[in-house]
Motif scaffolding. Structure first.
Motif, PDB file in Angstrom:
ATOM      1  N   VAL A 137      -2.357   2.916  -8.883  1.00  0.00           N
ATOM      2  CA  VAL A 137      -0.948   2.573  -9.050  1.00  0.00           C
ATOM      3  C   VAL A 137      -0.768   1.052  -9.028  1.00  0.00           C
ATOM      4  CG1 VAL A 137       1.340   2.699  -7.962  1.00  0.00           C
ATOM      5  CG2 VAL A 137      -0.086   4.750  -8.132  1.00  0.00           C
ATOM      6  N   ILE A 138      -1.457   0.400  -8.074  1.00  0.00           N
ATOM      7  CA  ILE A 138      -1.380  -1.063  -7.977  1.00  0.00           C
ATOM      8  C   ILE A 138      -1.900  -1.691  -9.268  1.00  0.00           C
ATOM      9  CG2 ILE A 138      -2.040  -3.086  -6.626  1.00  0.00           C
ATOM     10  CD1 ILE A 138      -0.333  -1.017  -5.096  1.00  0.00           C
ATOM     11  N   ALA A 139      -3.003  -1.164  -9.778  1.00  0.00           N
ATOM     12  CA  ALA A 139      -3.596  -1.704 -11.010  1.00  0.00           C
ATOM     13  C   ALA A 139      -2.637  -1.549 -12.187  1.00  0.00           C
ATOM     14  CB  ALA A 139      -4.919  -0.997 -11.299  1.00  0.00           C
ATOM     15  N   ALA A 140      -1.927  -0.415 -12.240  1.00  0.00           N
ATOM     16  CA  ALA A 140      -0.988  -0.185 -13.347  1.00  0.00           C
ATOM     17  C   ALA A 140       0.232  -1.092 -13.242  1.00  0.00           C
ATOM     18  CB  ALA A 140      -0.564   1.279 -13.363  1.00  0.00           C
ATOM     19  N   GLU A 141       0.698  -1.333 -12.009  1.00  0.00           N
ATOM     20  CA  GLU A 141       1.927  -2.118 -11.823  1.00  0.00           C
ATOM     21  C   GLU A 141       1.668  -3.626 -11.865  1.00  0.00           C
ATOM     22  OE1 GLU A 141       4.191  -0.851  -8.425  1.00  0.00           O
ATOM     23  OE2 GLU A 141       4.364   1.198  -9.156  1.00  0.00           O
ATOM     24  N   THR A 142       0.466  -4.052 -11.459  1.00  0.00           N
ATOM     25  CA  THR A 142       0.129  -5.488 -11.483  1.00  0.00           C
ATOM     26  C   THR A 142      -1.267  -5.662 -12.077  1.00  0.00           C
ATOM     27  OG1 THR A 142      -0.681  -5.319  -9.211  1.00  0.00           O
ATOM     28  CG2 THR A 142       1.556  -6.139  -9.502  1.00  0.00           C
ATOM     29  N   PRO A 143      -1.394  -5.487 -13.383  1.00  0.00           N
ATOM     30  CA  PRO A 143      -2.718  -5.550 -14.020  1.00  0.00           C
ATOM     31  C   PRO A 143      -3.413  -6.903 -13.855  1.00  0.00           C
ATOM     32  CG  PRO A 143      -0.960  -5.455 -15.669  1.00  0.00           C
ATOM     33  CD  PRO A 143      -0.329  -5.169 -14.350  1.00  0.00           C
TER      34      PRO A 143
ATOM     35  N   TYR B   1      -1.581  -7.619  -1.570  1.00  0.00           N
ATOM     36  CA  TYR B   1      -2.305  -7.803  -2.817  1.00  0.00           C
ATOM     37  C   TYR B   1      -2.144  -9.195  -3.433  1.00  0.00           C
ATOM     38  CZ  TYR B   1      -2.177  -2.764  -2.235  1.00  0.00           C
ATOM     39  OH  TYR B   1      -2.290  -1.495  -1.693  1.00  0.00           O
ATOM     40  N   LYS B   2      -0.971  -9.787  -3.256  1.00  0.00           N
ATOM     41  CA  LYS B   2      -0.693 -11.052  -3.951  1.00  0.00           C
ATOM     42  C   LYS B   2       0.258 -11.876  -3.079  1.00  0.00           C
ATOM     43  CE  LYS B   2       0.989 -12.696  -8.454  1.00  0.00           C
ATOM     44  NZ  LYS B   2       1.624 -12.285  -9.720  1.00  0.00           N
TER      45      LYS B   2
ATOM     46  N   ARG C  22       4.226 -11.422  -1.749  1.00  0.00           N
ATOM     47  CA  ARG C  22       4.956 -11.097  -2.973  1.00  0.00           C
ATOM     48  C   ARG C  22       4.757  -9.644  -3.415  1.00  0.00           C
ATOM     49  NH1 ARG C  22       3.143 -16.317  -3.960  1.00  0.00           N
ATOM     50  NH2 ARG C  22       1.561 -15.801  -5.506  1.00  0.00           N
ATOM     51  N   TYR C  23       3.650  -9.039  -2.990  1.00  0.00           N
ATOM     52  CA  TYR C  23       3.377  -7.644  -3.383  1.00  0.00           C
ATOM     53  C   TYR C  23       2.421  -7.057  -2.358  1.00  0.00           C
ATOM     54  CZ  TYR C  23       2.491  -3.741  -6.633  1.00  0.00           C
ATOM     55  OH  TYR C  23       2.408  -2.510  -7.222  1.00  0.00           O
ATOM     56  N   CYS C  24       2.910  -6.107  -1.573  1.00  0.00           N
ATOM     57  CA  CYS C  24       2.056  -5.515  -0.538  1.00  0.00           C
ATOM     58  C   CYS C  24       2.497  -4.083  -0.249  1.00  0.00           C
ATOM     59  CB  CYS C  24       2.067  -6.358   0.736  1.00  0.00           C
ATOM     60  SG  CYS C  24       3.608  -6.346   1.657  1.00  0.00           S
ATOM     61  N   ASP C  25       1.757  -3.378   0.607  1.00  0.00           N
ATOM     62  CA  ASP C  25       2.030  -1.972   0.900  1.00  0.00           C
ATOM     63  C   ASP C  25       3.441  -1.746   1.413  1.00  0.00           C
ATOM     64  OD1 ASP C  25      -0.502  -1.248   0.123  1.00  0.00           O
ATOM     65  OD2 ASP C  25      -1.300  -1.037   2.155  1.00  0.00           O
ATOM     66  N   ASN C  26       3.995  -2.743   2.158  1.00  0.00           N
ATOM     67  CA  ASN C  26       5.380  -2.609   2.614  1.00  0.00           C
ATOM     68  C   ASN C  26       6.296  -3.566   1.857  1.00  0.00           C
ATOM     69  OD1 ASN C  26       3.458  -3.895   4.367  1.00  0.00           O
ATOM     70  ND2 ASN C  26       5.071  -4.376   5.820  1.00  0.00           N
ATOM     71  N   ASP C  27       6.159  -3.493   0.508  1.00  0.00           N
ATOM     72  CA  ASP C  27       7.002  -4.226  -0.439  1.00  0.00           C
ATOM     73  C   ASP C  27       6.818  -5.730  -0.293  1.00  0.00           C
ATOM     74  OD1 ASP C  27       7.892  -1.753  -1.472  1.00  0.00           O
ATOM     75  OD2 ASP C  27       9.306  -1.565   0.181  1.00  0.00           O
ATOM     76  N   SER C  28       7.833  -6.518  -0.558  1.00  0.00           N
ATOM     77  CA  SER C  28       7.670  -7.972  -0.487  1.00  0.00           C
ATOM     78  C   SER C  28       8.567  -8.522   0.613  1.00  0.00           C
ATOM     79  CB  SER C  28       8.019  -8.622  -1.830  1.00  0.00           C
ATOM     80  OG  SER C  28       9.357  -8.365  -2.160  1.00  0.00           O
ATOM     81  N   TYR C  29       8.090  -9.594   1.272  1.00  0.00           N
ATOM     82  CA  TYR C  29       8.896 -10.233   2.320  1.00  0.00           C
ATOM     83  C   TYR C  29       8.302 -11.586   2.671  1.00  0.00           C
ATOM     84  CZ  TYR C  29       5.392  -8.511   5.776  1.00  0.00           C
ATOM     85  OH  TYR C  29       4.241  -8.248   6.481  1.00  0.00           O
ATOM     86  N   GLU C  30       9.082 -12.359   3.439  1.00  0.00           N
ATOM     87  CA  GLU C  30       8.618 -13.646   3.956  1.00  0.00           C
ATOM     88  C   GLU C  30       8.497 -13.571   5.470  1.00  0.00           C
ATOM     89  OE1 GLU C  30       8.899 -14.337   0.131  1.00  0.00           O
ATOM     90  OE2 GLU C  30      10.837 -14.000   1.054  1.00  0.00           O
ATOM     91  N   GLU C  31       7.587 -14.375   6.001  1.00  0.00           N
ATOM     92  CA  GLU C  31       7.306 -14.346   7.445  1.00  0.00           C
ATOM     93  C   GLU C  31       6.912 -15.750   7.900  1.00  0.00           C
ATOM     94  OE1 GLU C  31       5.012 -11.053   9.728  1.00  0.00           O
ATOM     95  OE2 GLU C  31       3.474 -12.338   8.848  1.00  0.00           O
ATOM     96  N   ILE C  32       7.337 -16.114   9.109  1.00  0.00           N
ATOM     97  CA  ILE C  32       6.982 -17.404   9.697  1.00  0.00           C
ATOM     98  C   ILE C  32       6.225 -17.138  10.992  1.00  0.00           C
ATOM     99  CG2 ILE C  32       7.818 -19.629  10.533  1.00  0.00           C
ATOM    100  CD1 ILE C  32       8.551 -19.044   7.595  1.00  0.00           C
ATOM    101  N   GLY C  33       5.014 -17.651  11.098  1.00  0.00           N
ATOM    102  CA  GLY C  33       4.219 -17.463  12.304  1.00  0.00           C
ATOM    103  C   GLY C  33       4.067 -18.766  13.080  1.00  0.00           C
TER     104      GLY C  33
END
Length: 292
Positions: A27-33, A61-62, A109-120
């Motif tokens: 699925v990942i390969a199809a959505e982000t070749p 992933y990205k 930008r693209y991960c198992d729990n959608d996209s988000y920003e984080e500050i550590g």
């Protein structure tokens, strides 16, 4: 969606909505070749119970990140770490009275729990059960790309990331606005105060030239305390595909206000910029925490 007894909004039709942290790589390969998935094909996911059912590791992933490592007041860093954690790890002392903190802005930008920003915001520590020799320990961690830390603050900008992080990984997350943007020459990250909605912290970093495309594997481990008061440790592995670093002070501009996170950072008495890392492309795998 209900996660750990909480109602959590998720992106309708997004990866998490459809696959609950376990999307097929087809699925990942199809959505982000354009994304190279060769590394993920070598990793095996396991079903885990982390306060809710999930899979470990979580795949990113990205992504991109910028990290600024500063000296900070050693006594203050110790004061902010739980006594139970301090029994196992200590902040690295780079010279008398000074430790290190890492401030990192992530854009997933693209991960198992959608996209988000984080500050550590993390204290750099030794590895549990190993002696701390200050700068020599830091050098050893740098040479092996195997870093240890204690996470002080970890704001995110989606409720899904907050709940998963707090319940599943025992991390100090809260929900707030984070704006991550790029200009021709800089990465600009604006972090807003969750209570006042006002701009709190601005991190502006330079886009470095001479990017290396040589694959670099970096492991970041953290020690913390779970809801039962037990010591746990978790880690992430990053596959860096485009990266550069600098120790030049003009690479990073940190602007603080009267906001709550700014006040917290000011109390650390930040000093010299030790290292700046510019990583415009990396992939990641975050492993569920286990008892230490």
């Amino acid at each position: 969606m209900r996660i750990a007894g909480q109602d959590v909004p998720v992106v309708n039709g997004g990866l998490y909505d459809r696959f609950r942290s376990n999307p097929p790589l087809s699925v990942i390969a199809a959505e982000t070749p354009e994304v190279d998935l060769s590394w993920f094909r070598q990793l095996k996911k396991e079903r885990v119970d982390i306060g809710f059912e999930s899979y470990s590791p979580n795949f990113y992933y990205k992504n991109s990140r910028v990290t600024a490592i500063f000296t900070a007041d050693l006594d203050k860093l110790r004061e902010l770490m739980p006594a139970k954690v301090l029994e196992q790890v200590q902040p690295l002392q780079v010279w008398p009275g000074r430790g290190l903190v890492a401030l990192t802005a992530y854009s997933y930008r693209y991960c198992d729990n959608d996209s988000y920003e984080e500050i550590g915001l993390s204290v750099v520590t030794n590895k549990p059960g190993s002696a701390s020799f200050g700068p020599f320990t830091l050098l050893r961690q740098s040479m092996s790309d195997d870093f240890w830390g204690y996470v002080l603050k970890l704001p995110v900008n989606t409720e899904l990331a907050r709940v998963r992080g707090v319940v599943g990984y025992n991390l100090p997350k809260w929900l707030t606005d984070i704006h991550f943007r790029e200009t021709d020459s800089a990465v600009v990250v604006e972090i807003f105060d969750s209570a006042t909605r006002q701009l709190d912290v601005t991190l502006e970093t330079r886009k470095l030239g001479d990017l290396s495309s040589e694959e670099s594997m970096v492991r970041n481990s953290f020690t913390n305390v779970d809801r039962q008061g037990q010591l746990t440790t978790g880690y992430s592995v990053s596959r860096q595909l485009s990266h550069a670093s600098s120790s030049s002070a003009d690479s990073v501009k940190l602007t603080l206000t009267d906001g709550s996170l700014s006040a917290y950072i000011k109390a650390l008495k930040l000093g010299k910029l030790v290292k700046y890392e510019y990583v415009p492309l990396f992939q990641g795998a975050l492993y569920a925490p286990k008892p230490l």
